[in-house]
Enzyme design. Structure first.
Site, short mmCIF file in Angstrom:
data_model
loop_
_atom_site.label_atom_id
_atom_site.label_comp_id
_atom_site.label_asym_id
_atom_site.label_seq_id
_atom_site.Cartn_x
_atom_site.Cartn_y
_atom_site.Cartn_z
N ASP A 16 0.86 -1.19 0.00
CA ASP A 16 0.00 0.00 0.00
C ASP A 16 0.90 1.23 0.00
O ASP A 16 1.72 1.40 0.91
CB ASP A 16 -0.86 -0.06 1.27
CG ASP A 16 -1.79 1.13 1.41
OD1 ASP A 16 -1.62 2.14 0.68
OD2 ASP A 16 -2.68 1.06 2.26
N ILE A 17 0.73 2.08 -0.98
CA ILE A 17 1.66 3.22 -1.10
C ILE A 17 1.52 4.20 0.06
O ILE A 17 2.48 4.90 0.38
CB ILE A 17 1.48 3.91 -2.48
CG1 ILE A 17 2.75 4.67 -2.83
CG2 ILE A 17 0.26 4.81 -2.50
CD1 ILE A 17 2.93 4.95 -4.28
N ASN A 30 -6.24 12.71 -11.07
CA ASN A 30 -6.93 13.13 -12.29
C ASN A 30 -6.61 14.60 -12.55
O ASN A 30 -6.09 15.30 -11.68
CB ASN A 30 -8.45 12.89 -12.17
CG ASN A 30 -9.02 13.53 -10.93
OD1 ASN A 30 -8.98 14.73 -10.76
ND2 ASN A 30 -9.53 12.70 -10.01
N GLY A 38 -9.53 4.43 -6.18
CA GLY A 38 -8.23 3.80 -6.36
C GLY A 38 -7.17 4.37 -5.43
O GLY A 38 -7.44 4.71 -4.28
N VAL A 39 -5.99 4.49 -5.96
CA VAL A 39 -4.86 4.93 -5.13
C VAL A 39 -5.06 6.40 -4.70
O VAL A 39 -4.67 6.79 -3.59
CB VAL A 39 -3.53 4.69 -5.88
CG1 VAL A 39 -3.34 5.59 -7.05
CG2 VAL A 39 -2.36 4.78 -4.93
N ASP A 40 -5.68 7.18 -5.54
CA ASP A 40 -5.98 8.59 -5.23
C ASP A 40 -6.85 8.67 -3.97
O ASP A 40 -6.54 9.41 -3.01
CB ASP A 40 -6.71 9.18 -6.44
CG ASP A 40 -6.72 10.70 -6.47
OD1 ASP A 40 -6.15 11.31 -5.56
OD2 ASP A 40 -7.32 11.25 -7.41
N SER A 125 -2.11 4.91 -14.19
CA SER A 125 -2.95 4.65 -15.38
C SER A 125 -3.42 3.21 -15.54
O SER A 125 -4.27 2.93 -16.39
CB SER A 125 -2.29 5.10 -16.70
OG SER A 125 -2.34 6.50 -16.83
N GLY A 127 -5.13 1.29 -13.56
CA GLY A 127 -6.37 0.93 -12.88
C GLY A 127 -7.56 1.45 -13.66
O GLY A 127 -7.82 1.03 -14.80
N TYR A 129 -7.97 4.02 -15.31
CA TYR A 129 -7.66 4.65 -16.59
C TYR A 129 -7.40 3.64 -17.71
O TYR A 129 -7.21 4.02 -18.86
CB TYR A 129 -6.49 5.63 -16.45
CG TYR A 129 -6.92 7.01 -15.93
CD1 TYR A 129 -8.20 7.22 -15.43
CD2 TYR A 129 -6.05 8.10 -15.97
CE1 TYR A 129 -8.61 8.47 -14.96
CE2 TYR A 129 -6.45 9.35 -15.50
CZ TYR A 129 -7.72 9.53 -15.00
OH TYR A 129 -8.11 10.76 -14.56
P1 ADP Z 1 -5.56 5.31 -12.62
O1 ADP Z 1 -6.85 6.08 -12.58
O2 ADP Z 1 -4.36 6.17 -12.94
O3 ADP Z 1 -5.66 4.09 -13.47
P2 ADP Z 1 -6.01 3.77 -10.15
O4 ADP Z 1 -5.89 4.29 -8.76
O5 ADP Z 1 -7.37 3.40 -10.64
O6 ADP Z 1 -5.30 4.86 -11.10
O7 ADP Z 1 -5.09 2.50 -10.30
C1 ADP Z 1 -3.69 2.56 -10.39
C2 ADP Z 1 -3.08 1.36 -9.66
O8 ADP Z 1 -3.03 1.66 -8.26
C3 ADP Z 1 -3.87 0.06 -9.79
O9 ADP Z 1 -2.94 -1.00 -10.03
C4 ADP Z 1 -4.51 -0.11 -8.40
O10 ADP Z 1 -4.68 -1.47 -8.05
C5 ADP Z 1 -3.43 0.50 -7.53
N1 ADP Z 1 -3.78 0.91 -6.17
C6 ADP Z 1 -5.00 1.15 -5.60
N2 ADP Z 1 -4.86 1.49 -4.31
C7 ADP Z 1 -3.52 1.46 -4.03
C8 ADP Z 1 -2.73 1.69 -2.86
N3 ADP Z 1 -3.26 2.05 -1.69
N4 ADP Z 1 -1.36 1.57 -2.96
C9 ADP Z 1 -0.78 1.23 -4.14
N5 ADP Z 1 -1.47 0.99 -5.27
C10 ADP Z 1 -2.82 1.10 -5.21
#
Ligand code: ADP
Length: 180
Positions: A16-17, A30, A38-40, A125, A127, A129
């Site tokens: 988890d980042i 975005n 997602g990660v955001d 990108s 996830g 995107y």
């Molecule tokens: P995007 O909209 O740029 O595609 P996403 O957040 O939907 O971004 O996804 C990007 C990647 O981040 C995906 O592989 C998703 O599984 C991953 N992700 C989601 N949550 C976390 C987290 N807490 N830490 C690291 N990676 C994550």
């Protein structure tokens, strides 16, 4: 997985980042810097509302696709967040590879400018995107390795991949790109 690149190190970890003890973490933001899923969503949830307040005040026009902007990191252990805007996948012929590479490079340049020895990236990108995972992994790994070879910094670049499948795609990309 750890790869030595001269004085620098590239790491792939599953995790988890928001939990990373590095100088800077990268958000897959975005272009409105509006927060999202997602990660955001995870970064804003863990980091607290101050981050969105700061980006809204500093970057009222948002951030263009292929670029990245800087904020502090609220409650997170990192010092900075680099909010990178990767492309939405539209088939691959509308500049997506260049935009993804350029978002990645923008973060690496921010790391140098802000004296960050360590930076952690998610799979930008790949996830919501919709960028095909193997292509995103190859692009991000190649862009990072080219940058690090040229600039000899930052000392640590860690890719933090949320699940095993994503980790595997990045591991294959490293095997392809790194001469052994
Ligand atoms: P995007 O909209 O740029 O595609 P996403 O957040 O939907 O971004 O996804 C990007 C990647 O981040 C995906 O592989 C998703 O599984 C991953 N992700 C989601 N949550 C976390 C987290 N807490 N830490 C690291 N990676 C994550």
């Amino acid at each position: 997985m750890i790869v030595k690149l001269g004085p620098c190190r590239l790491e792939l970890v599953q995790g988890d980042i928001t939990q990373q003890h590095v100088d800077a973490i990268v958000n897959a933001a975005n272009s409105r810097l509006a927060g999202g899923g997602g990660v955001d969503g995870a970064i804003h949830q863990a980091g607290g509302p101050e981050i969105l307040r700061e980006t809204a005040a500093k970057y009222p026009e948002g951030c263009a696709t292929g670029n990245a902007v800087v904020s502090t990191a609220g409650n997170l252990p990192a010092r900075f967040i680099f909010h990178a805007v990767g492309p939405i996948w539209k088939g691959g012929r509308q500049g997506e590879p260049e935009q993804l590479a350029s978002a990645c490079r923008a973060c690496l340049f921010h790391a140098i400018e802000h004296h960050c020895d360590s930076i952690a990236f998610p799979a930008i990108s790949a996830g919501a995107y919709g960028y095909p995972l193997d292509l995103a992994a190859n692009n991000l790994i190649k862009t990072t390795m080219d940058f690090v070879r040229w600039h000899q910094k930052p000392a640590l670049v860690r890719f933090v991949l949320f699940d095993q499948g994503t980790w595997g795609a990045f591991a294959r990309a490293v095997e392809e790109v790194v001469p052994r």
